[in-house]
Design an enzyme around this catalytic site. Structure first.
Site, PDB file in Angstrom:
ATOM      1  N   CYS A 113      17.679  -6.637 -30.538  1.00 38.30           N
ATOM      2  CA  CYS A 113      17.733  -7.157 -31.908  1.00 38.30           C
ATOM      3  C   CYS A 113      18.961  -6.664 -32.672  1.00 38.30           C
ATOM      4  O   CYS A 113      19.398  -7.328 -33.611  1.00 38.30           O
ATOM      5  CB  CYS A 113      16.468  -6.778 -32.647  1.00 38.30           C
ATOM      6  SG  CYS A 113      15.021  -7.638 -32.015  1.00 38.30           S
TER       7      CYS A 113
ATOM      8  N   GLU B 122      19.416   0.052 -25.863  1.00 36.84           N
ATOM      9  CA  GLU B 122      19.607  -0.387 -27.248  1.00 36.84           C
ATOM     10  C   GLU B 122      19.505   0.847 -28.136  1.00 36.84           C
ATOM     11  O   GLU B 122      18.759   1.779 -27.831  1.00 36.84           O
ATOM     12  CB  GLU B 122      18.512  -1.388 -27.641  1.00 36.84           C
ATOM     13  CG  GLU B 122      18.624  -1.790 -29.112  1.00 36.84           C
ATOM     14  CD  GLU B 122      17.765  -2.998 -29.483  1.00 36.84           C
ATOM     15  OE1 GLU B 122      16.780  -3.276 -28.779  1.00 36.84           O
ATOM     16  OE2 GLU B 122      18.095  -3.643 -30.492  1.00 36.84           O
TER      17      GLU B 122
ATOM     18  N   ASN C  54      20.596 -12.954 -27.938  1.00 44.01           N
ATOM     19  CA  ASN C  54      19.495 -12.139 -27.428  1.00 44.01           C
ATOM     20  C   ASN C  54      18.232 -12.984 -27.398  1.00 44.01           C
ATOM     21  O   ASN C  54      18.096 -13.856 -26.563  1.00 44.01           O
ATOM     22  CB  ASN C  54      19.345 -10.868 -28.271  1.00 44.01           C
ATOM     23  CG  ASN C  54      18.151 -10.032 -27.846  1.00 44.01           C
ATOM     24  OD1 ASN C  54      17.951  -9.823 -26.650  1.00 44.01           O
ATOM     25  ND2 ASN C  54      17.340  -9.571 -28.775  1.00 44.01           N
ATOM     26  N   GLU C  55      17.320 -12.764 -28.328  1.00 46.24           N
ATOM     27  CA  GLU C  55      16.079 -13.558 -28.326  1.00 46.24           C
ATOM     28  C   GLU C  55      16.228 -14.672 -29.350  1.00 46.24           C
ATOM     29  O   GLU C  55      15.709 -14.567 -30.455  1.00 46.24           O
ATOM     30  CB  GLU C  55      14.894 -12.656 -28.674  1.00 46.24           C
ATOM     31  CG  GLU C  55      14.485 -11.746 -27.547  1.00 46.24           C
ATOM     32  CD  GLU C  55      13.304 -10.862 -27.901  1.00 46.24           C
ATOM     33  OE1 GLU C  55      12.936 -10.773 -29.092  1.00 46.24           O
ATOM     34  OE2 GLU C  55      12.751 -10.244 -26.971  1.00 46.24           O
TER      35      GLU C  55
HETATM   36  O1  AHR Z   1      13.276  -3.678 -26.807  1.00 42.50           O
HETATM   37  C1  AHR Z   1      12.928  -3.755 -28.144  1.00 42.50           C
HETATM   38  C2  AHR Z   1      13.183  -5.137 -28.731  1.00 42.50           C
HETATM   39  O2  AHR Z   1      12.337  -6.068 -28.136  1.00 42.50           O
HETATM   40  C3  AHR Z   1      14.546  -5.709 -28.505  1.00 42.50           C
HETATM   41  O3  AHR Z   1      15.450  -5.295 -29.454  1.00 42.50           O
HETATM   42  C4  AHR Z   1      14.325  -7.189 -28.623  1.00 42.50           C
HETATM   43  O4  AHR Z   1      15.207  -7.935 -27.825  1.00 42.50           O
HETATM   44  C5  AHR Z   1      12.883  -7.366 -28.233  1.00 42.50           C
HETATM   45  O5  AHR Z   1      12.199  -8.079 -29.192  1.00 42.50           O
END
Ligand code: AHR
Length: 662
Positions: A243, A47, A376-377
């Site tokens: 994120c 990321e 994602n989350e």
């Molecule tokens: O890895 C850091 C963050 O952790 C990522 O962006 C997210 O998916 C998680 O909350």
């Protein structure tokens, strides 16, 4: 002496903290390979966090090269007659700068860029400088380009220089190479109108790359950082987040279509990690899109990993928004099209719209995409509602693509259970679980998957790292806990099909999240103990799991708490049995390995690696592990020409990988 036999799911001493242990035996039934281990088992998650892409892996050395930050001259110092205009040649990056004629023969007009934590260049290496420029109609202008060291005491601060003659009143790309005479860490790039001509010149997309990037791609990646990735042997590469896929607002979510095609016209957007943590603000953190989806696919291919893109499901970051910020269910069309078009971009033939864009960028052959993650989350009933139409359309038109859904940000609890139920009902192929937890959680959860249902979707451990209490950087203890946990993933390779540590990269000069797998600055790469653990697993993955149980003779000797974690696999193509043993206690523990049902197979060769903490390096360093060959001699181990049982003295706080070739 009493003999107790536990299935391995009960790590040694789990239920008997004050029990004394004299002997531990691992029984491995080599006649009965159980489950095939997924070829995507051990991978990494990338990321753009911690300046992982711009200012990191992406080798561009100029910050705000297109003047598209909200303050167009952020990262630049302007001197003389400089003005910013907005009708430039690249529609999605409209800003450019006019270097106007200086008003006096002794004055200069120019720009100076500070780079990412300095423009850092090395003596004797070659750098490619390029820009788009045009001169006023009918005139020719000269630009001088310099790599300089503003901090030097010497009278000669210019380490490399070159000249660009701008002859055309049309926008044109110009490029020269520069080879510095000295190495400078905190240098600058300067660009100014050269005397005596002093003719106004418009400049745009000012760029500086090392010529030597990974595989020498022009819009390339840092060679040293990709090398560190390559050496890890990741089998799967998850990108681009995290994120950043969600965005703090819909407008700054990651949109892959904006990251392909000519690099000059990929729009710059804010990086959400710029302001996510008020105690770690990074005001100059933007995404240039220069490291975009084409580059991610290419990188995956070049490091031998399956690409695993994550797309937005029509929802923004739920930590930062209320439900009304998401796209309405009846307006998901563009999001679903993004998924369908991405498959065409990756796999479509060159006559398709997106396949032809891939071909024009230099890769006519398909990238062979097999997995796609949507969301994602995300959480709440709204996640399944948003995901459903994606699943329906993808199943109908691309049954060959495995779909990954999310179990949200927590590894347990009501919401986690609900998400798992929803994902099971939607029949996604894999569910992405995330765990950033302490060492106790990692050790306790080494048995997590032993009891998972085998009837639901498979598991993708998509983000995990041990955050050791009281330690902020990576440390040895965390790495050991991760190794113990990973033996549990490996033993359950029938249900856990892939796992990616997170985050991957962190720039030592400015980071938002730690621990991370690989740290770096402009000149150095610093791997971690966790990196060694990942590498040991990935390079010893095996093809099938082997049944393994632990038995203990309980005596009156030393007292051990939860200590030994183990897994065993066989790699059929190379006829190798691989046993991984983690001793998390601070005592050496003798561990007997009993190869049950060995039949007539002969062990031809025994090798091993043991990771321990080097005593010479103090805690707090990024890397404290040392890896050494296991000292084993065949004649000590082999009885009567055949090996059935061997005893290893597992060092305190160690991770051992034992390889027996038969
Ligand atoms: O890895 C850091 C963050 O952790 C990522 O962006 C997210 O998916 C998680 O909350």
């Amino acid at each position: 002496m009493r003999k107790i036999v536990y299935p391995v799911i009960m790590a040694l001493g789990l239920y008997a903290p004050f029990m004394s242990v004299a002997q531990t035996t691992l029984h491995i039934d080599i006649s009965n390979p159980r489950t095939d281990i997924s070829s995507t088992m051990w991978g990494v998650f990338f990321e753009d966090i911690n300046y992982g892409a711009d200012g990191g892996l992406y080798a561009e050395m100029i910050k705000n090269r297109s003047f598209e930050f909200p303050q167009p001259l952020m990262g630049w110092k302007a001197f003389g007659n400089v003005s910013v205009k907005t009708d430039g040649p690249f529609g999605r990056n409209p800003h450019y700068v006019t270097l106007g004629a200086a008003s006096h023969p002794h004055k200069h007009t120019g720009l100076e860029n500070e780079g990412f934590f300095g423009v850092s260049f090395k003596q004797g290496e070659t750098y490619r400088f390029s820009l788009y420029a045009r001169a006023a109609a009918g005139s020719t202008g000269n630009l001088r380009v310099e790599l300089a060291d503003p901090a030097t005491d010497s009278s000669d601060a210019i380490e490399a220089s070159g000249k660009i003659v701008v002859e055309s009143s049309e926008w044109k790309k110009y490029s020269i190479t520069l080879t510095p005479e000295e190495t400078v860490n905190n240098g600058v790039l300067r660009l100014f109108l050269e005397k005596p001509d002093n003719t106004a010149i418009d400049v745009e997309h000012i760029s500086l790359f090392p010529v030597e990037t990974w595989n020498n791609h022009e819009n390339g990646l840092r060679k040293d950082l990709v090398r560190a990735l390559y050496d890890l042997h990741p089998a799967v590469f998850r990108f681009p987040g995290g994120c950043i896929v969600e965005g703090t607002e819909m407008s700054d979510r990651y949109q892959w279509k904006n990251t392909v095609g000519p690099v000059e016209n990929r729009p710059t957007i804010p990086n959400r990690w710029q302001y996510t943590f008020p105690h770690r603000l990074a005001p100059d953190y933007y995404q240039s899109g220069g490291l975009g989806f084409y580059e991610y696919f290419l990188l995956s291919e070049e490091i031998g990993a399956e690409p695993l893109p994550v797309l937005n499901v029509g929802m923004v970051c739920q930590y930062q928004n209320s439900a009304d910020a998401h796209a309405a269910i009846d307006s998901l069309r563009p999001f679903i099209d993004d998924a369908l078009d991405l498959i065409e971009f990756a796999n479509g033939d060159t006559t398709t719209e997106w396949g032809s864009i891939r071909a024009d960028m230099g890769h006519p052959a398909p990238f062979n995409l097999k997995y796609i993650a949507i969301g994602n989350e995300q959480w709440g009933a709204e996640y399944a509602e948003h995901l459903r139409p994606f699943v329906n359309e993808l199943r109908a038109s691309h049954p060959e693509i495995a779909i990954i859904g999310s179990a949200g940000p927590s590894p347990d609890g009501e919401e986690f259970d609900r998400l798992w139920n929803d994902m099971s009902k939607l029949k996604v192929d894999l569910v992405d679980e995330h765990y950033y937890k302490d060492e106790k959680w990692f050790l306790d959860n080494s048995t997590r998957y032993d009891s998972y249902s085998r009837k639901r979707p498979k598991v993708f451990a998509g983000e995990y790292a041990c955050h050791v209490k009281g330690h902020e950087y990576n440390n040895y203890e965390g790495a050991l806990a991760e190794a113990a946990f990973m033996t549990g993933l490996e033993r359950n390779a029938d249900v856990v099909r892939m796992a990616t540590y997170a985050p991957l990269f962190a720039n030592k000069n400015s980071w938002q999240w730690r621990p991370d797998l690989i740290w770096f600055d402009n000149f150095n790469v610093m791997t971690t103990d966790s990196y060694e653990v990942q590498r040991l697993f990935a390079t010893n993955a095996g093809s099938h799991t082997l049944p393994l149980t632990i038995s203990r003779d309980v005596g009156t000797g030393l007292v051990y708490n939860d200590s030994i974690y183990a897994s065993a696999v066989v790699d059929k193509p190379t006829s190798t049995i691989i046993v991984k043993i983690v001793n998390v206690s601070d005592k050496n523990i003798p561990v007997t390995i009993s190869l049950d049902n060995l039949s007539r197979k002969e062990i031809k060769d025994i090798q091993g690696t043991v990771m321990t903490q080097s005593s010479s390096i103090t805690d707090g360093s990024l890397k404290t592990a040392s890896l050494n060959p296991l000292n084993l001699t065949m004649d000590k181990i082999i009885k009567k020409g055949k090996l059935r049982e061997m005893t290893l003295n597992c060092n305190a706080r160690s991770f051992t990988v034992l390889k027996l070739r038969y």
